[in-house]
Design a protein around this motif. Structure first.
Motif, short mmCIF file in Angstrom:
data_model
loop_
_atom_site.label_atom_id
_atom_site.label_comp_id
_atom_site.label_asym_id
_atom_site.label_seq_id
_atom_site.Cartn_x
_atom_site.Cartn_y
_atom_site.Cartn_z
N UNK A 151 10.08 -3.35 -3.41
CA UNK A 151 9.31 -4.42 -2.75
C UNK A 151 8.32 -5.07 -3.71
N UNK A 152 7.65 -4.27 -4.53
CA UNK A 152 6.65 -4.82 -5.44
C UNK A 152 7.26 -5.60 -6.60
N UNK A 153 8.53 -5.36 -6.89
CA UNK A 153 9.19 -6.05 -7.99
C UNK A 153 10.01 -7.24 -7.51
N UNK A 154 10.77 -7.08 -6.43
CA UNK A 154 11.71 -8.12 -6.03
C UNK A 154 11.03 -9.37 -5.50
N UNK A 155 9.92 -9.22 -4.77
CA UNK A 155 9.19 -10.40 -4.29
C UNK A 155 8.69 -11.25 -5.45
#
Length: 318
Positions: A151-155
């Motif tokens: 979540x912290x990388x893909x967004x």
């Protein structure tokens, strides 16, 4: 788990919007964010629009969307409530950052501080979203650190690719070049995290079996002789969703190719050939394919997850 369209749109749209806000703040801190009025209206408007549309769509999955506001009161114990509170609080610095930067209402240094505060609040909101899933011990595929990392990388990854396209369209060469480098690094990070997540859920042993769930495992292998219900119910619809292995493998390839490989090639080529219509076409292709690929990834994130309650409906292990 059942992959609800509203939740998939929520996680992909709001994630991209928060990602854009993070990188807008980073560009401001680096002195590369253009002060152009039209660009500011488009970039900030798109980021805040994606965030708002995603948050609103998330309420559609609720049985009573009109009561969604009540969840905010449970912030002491609920990650869903914390996400809502964080999302609302994040709008304050994000909105002030957008207004002060676009219309030049304060010195650039003040806007930059507001932007960095908004970026931190954006990441905090995304972290709360990830914890809604990562905190669920009943779903082993989610209950791990790779869920939070994804979540912290893909967004921010999708946000970087979209922002690189906008900067290129508006002709801000220096900022666009910096954003392409950031987007390329984010894409590689996203690819690594996603591969490691899939490796983790594929290699992890079962957390529970039908034997441990019923407490009868010491007697031998436990199998269901009949379903607990003679008709479909909520648990079967929402938590008993199954995706065939061959379909899951196909969707993983689509997610990898469209979500990462094609955008990486497009962005890398754009760095080598930064000028002309080809560069714009490559930036557009990267943004479109990345969003399609990550939508497939998000669908799989839900479809591949097994809830332990399925052990009482014929599943042998979770």
């Amino acid at each position: 788990m059942h992959p609800a369209k509203s939740v998939i749109f929520f996680t992909t749209a709001s994630g991209a919007g928060y990602g854009m806000m993070v990188w807008l703040a980073v560009l401001a801190a680096l002195g590369l964010l253009p002060g152009d009025l039209v660009f500011g209206l488009v970039a900030f408007g798109l980021a805040l629009g994606l965030i708002t549309a995603g948050l609103l769509s998330s309420t559609f999955h609720l049985g009573h969307p009109e009561r969604a506001w009540r969840a905010l009161s449970q912030w002491r114990s609920s990650w869903l409530s914390r996400e809502g509170v964080a999302a609302i609080l994040a709008f304050v610095p994000m909105g002030l950052f957008a207004l002060t930067w676009v219309f030049g209402l304060t010195p650039a240094s003040t806007s930059m501080v507001l932007g960095l505060l908004g970026a931190l609040m954006s990441l905090a909101t995304v972290c709360c979203t990830s914890m809604i899933y990562a905190s669920l011990r009943t779903i082993p595929a989610w209950h791990n650190g790779w869920t939070i990392a994804a979540y912290l990388v893909l967004g921010p990854t999708t946000g970087a690719v979209i922002l690189a396209l906008l900067l290129k369209l508006f002709g801000f060469a220096e900022a666009a070049e910096a954003m392409r480098v950031i987007a390329l690094a984010a894409l590689f990070a996203g690819l690594a995290v996603k591969l490691l997540y899939w490796q983790h859920i594929g290699s992890a042993g079962p957390v529970s079996t039908s034997g441990t769930a019923t407490g009868l495992g010491h007697l031998g292998k436990v199998e269901m002789t009949a379903s607990p219900h003679d008709a479909e119910n909520y648990l079967l619809r929402e938590m008993g969703f199954r995706v065939a292995r061959k379909h899951a493998d196909k969707l993983r390839r689509i997610a990898l190719v469209l979500g990462f490989v094609v955008p990486i090639l497009c962005v890398a080529t754009g760095i080598v050939f930064p000028d002309g219509p080809l560069a714009i076409l490559l930036a557009l292709l990267a943004a479109v394919t990345c969003q399609i690929g990550l939508t497939a990834e998000r669908w799989l994130f839900f479809a591949e997850a097994k809830h332990v309650v399925t052990l009482f409906y014929g599943e042998q292990a979770v």
